[in-house]
Write an enzyme that holds these catalytic residues in place. Structure first.
Site, mmCIF file in Angstrom:
data_model
loop_
_atom_site.group_PDB
_atom_site.id
_atom_site.type_symbol
_atom_site.label_atom_id
_atom_site.label_comp_id
_atom_site.label_asym_id
_atom_site.label_seq_id
_atom_site.Cartn_x
_atom_site.Cartn_y
_atom_site.Cartn_z
ATOM 1 N N ASP A 1 0.848 -1.198 0.000
ATOM 2 C CA ASP A 1 0.000 0.000 0.000
ATOM 3 C C ASP A 1 0.881 1.243 0.000
ATOM 4 O O ASP A 1 2.112 1.167 0.121
ATOM 5 C CB ASP A 1 -0.983 0.000 1.171
ATOM 6 C CG ASP A 1 -0.298 0.110 2.531
ATOM 7 O OD1 ASP A 1 0.926 0.372 2.576
ATOM 8 O OD2 ASP A 1 -0.984 -0.057 3.553
ATOM 9 N N LEU A 2 0.227 2.380 -0.205
ATOM 10 C CA LEU A 2 0.937 3.649 -0.257
ATOM 11 C C LEU A 2 1.165 4.148 1.166
ATOM 12 O O LEU A 2 0.220 4.217 1.968
ATOM 13 C CB LEU A 2 0.130 4.679 -1.056
ATOM 14 C CG LEU A 2 -0.193 4.282 -2.496
ATOM 15 C CD1 LEU A 2 -1.051 5.357 -3.162
ATOM 16 C CD2 LEU A 2 1.075 4.049 -3.302
ATOM 17 N N ASP B 1 -6.185 2.003 -0.356
ATOM 18 C CA ASP B 1 -4.905 2.200 -1.053
ATOM 19 C C ASP B 1 -4.054 0.938 -1.013
ATOM 20 O O ASP B 1 -2.846 0.987 -1.221
ATOM 21 C CB ASP B 1 -4.130 3.362 -0.428
ATOM 22 C CG ASP B 1 -3.724 3.079 1.011
ATOM 23 O OD1 ASP B 1 -4.582 2.575 1.783
ATOM 24 O OD2 ASP B 1 -2.571 3.339 1.381
#
Length: 382
Positions: free
Chosen positions: A262-263, A305
């Site tokens: 994920d970011l 995300d």
């Protein structure tokens, strides 16, 4: 049924010949030995006629059986909406035509690469088949192809099984032409008759609606499998595909790797610029992810995300390399509104005791360890 008819006709002919011979023998005995030669000639003539008749009947039987097989194949076209299955059945029917050694179906695919299915062709042969209509607006009924080779290629030392000719007809539907079907011969002596053109046209006419319906179903299914924001595969498709790939890897003793990432600090991004602008950032990041994954990899948006990539036939080392490419693509240049972003990842390789749930959980747990270890890094599942 046709076989029984042929057997009855052949048996009747043989019985008739025996009766005739018996009658001639009785007549010859009454008239003396002078008619022996004439009797032998008549018997030989009748024998030749019967052999010719049986040969003609056998050929008629073969044609009827072949036609029956093709009709069964064509009748089965509407029995499935799977595009691969429809194309396979269509090519089987085309390949059953006399003199045909290979077949190809090419479908237009708006916004993507054409869909190509083949029968009896190598991948190199299939890629080299470029069939186009005549110049101008006129549409040809069919296209006949003749391939000429240098003398050394058709000598005894040249490659065997060269394709020497082809015949293509368009696949027409109510919405217009959607592609073509082509058949090929490896015989230098084969030429395509008008009867063969009509036969291939009939096949294309009957296959067209089934192909179009299956193609629309595939397109609708693909849309249903995509995440609307990122155009990556969605969560449902991810779990279904991971289950299939895990089962396949276990069955055939293959490698399988999984990356979950994920970011970093994306919640803060949403808080700063708002969710609408945050969605734009996610879409931009997803586009960069699509640009670097291999064609065999399956990239998905798992939620928010969080993303995942399934890597068939791959090891931890392969997954680590892909992570580095994704990391470089996402963080190499600023994303709109937020500047540079980094990502954290967990990676796992399938073990003998894993099912799809445990594989995902191990990779997901490794992602959280990467977060706790300082982010912007990859951690391997224990």
């Amino acid at each position: 049924m046709t076989t029984i008819v042929v057997a009855i006709v052949a048996g009747a002919a043989a019985l008739g010949l025996l009766l005739l011979v018996f009658w001639l023998i009785r007549g010859g005995a009454a008239r003396g030995s002078g008619s022996d030669e004439r009797l032998a000639e008549l018997v030989a003539d009748m024998n030749n006629r019967m052999e010719a008749m049986v040969s003609d009947l056998s050929e008629a039987l073969e044609r009827a059986q072949e036609e029956g097989r093709r009709n069964r194949m064509l009748g089965e076209l509407a029995g499935t909406i799977d595009l691969d299955e429809v194309l396979t059945r269509t090519l089987d029917a085309a390949g059953a035509m006399p003199g045909v050694d290979a077949a190809l179906a090419r479908l237009d695919n708006e916004g993507g690469q054409p869909i190509i299915a083949t029968l009896g062709l190598t991948s190199d042969e299939a890629q080299r088949q470029a069939i186009a209509g005549p110049p101008g607006d006129a549409e040809a009924r069919s296209i006949s192809l003749v391939y000429q080779y240098p003398p050394e290629m058709i000598s005894n030392d040249g490659p065997a099984n060269l394709i020497h000719s082809g015949l293509a007809v368009p696949v027409q539907t109510e919405s217009g032409q959607i592609g073509f079907i082509a058949v090929f011969s490896r015989s230098r002596a084969h030429s395509w008759s008008d009867e063969e053109v009509k036969e291939l046209e009939e096949l294309a006419l009957r296959a067209g609606p089934a192909i179009e319906n299956a193609k629309r179903f595939r397109e609708a299914r693909q849309l249903a499998d995509l995440d609307a924001l990122t155009n990556l595969h969605n969560r449902r498709y991810f779990h279904e595909t991971l289950g299939r790939e895990v089962a396949r890897a276990h069955r055939y003793d293959r490698h399988l790797a999984l990356i979950v990432f994920d970011l970093d600090d994306f919640k803060a991004v949403n808080d700063r610029i708002g969710h609408l602008a945050g969605d734009s950032v996610l879409a931009d990041a997803a586009e960069r992810i699509r640009d670097v994954v291999r064609s065999a990899d399956i990239a998905c948006r798992v939620g928010g995300d969080e993303f995942a990539v399934i890597l068939p036939e791959s090891t931890l080392a392969d997954a680590d390399q892909l992570y580095r490419r994704i990391q470089a693509a996402v963080s190499a240049r600023p994303l709109a509104l937020v500047g540079k972003l980094h990502l954290s990842a967990g990676v796992a390789e399938l073990r003998s005791e894993d099912d799809s749930t445990s594989l995902f959980e191990r990779a997901d747990e490794a992602l959280y360890r990467a977060k706790n270890a300082g982010k912007d890094q990859i951690v391997t599942a224990v």
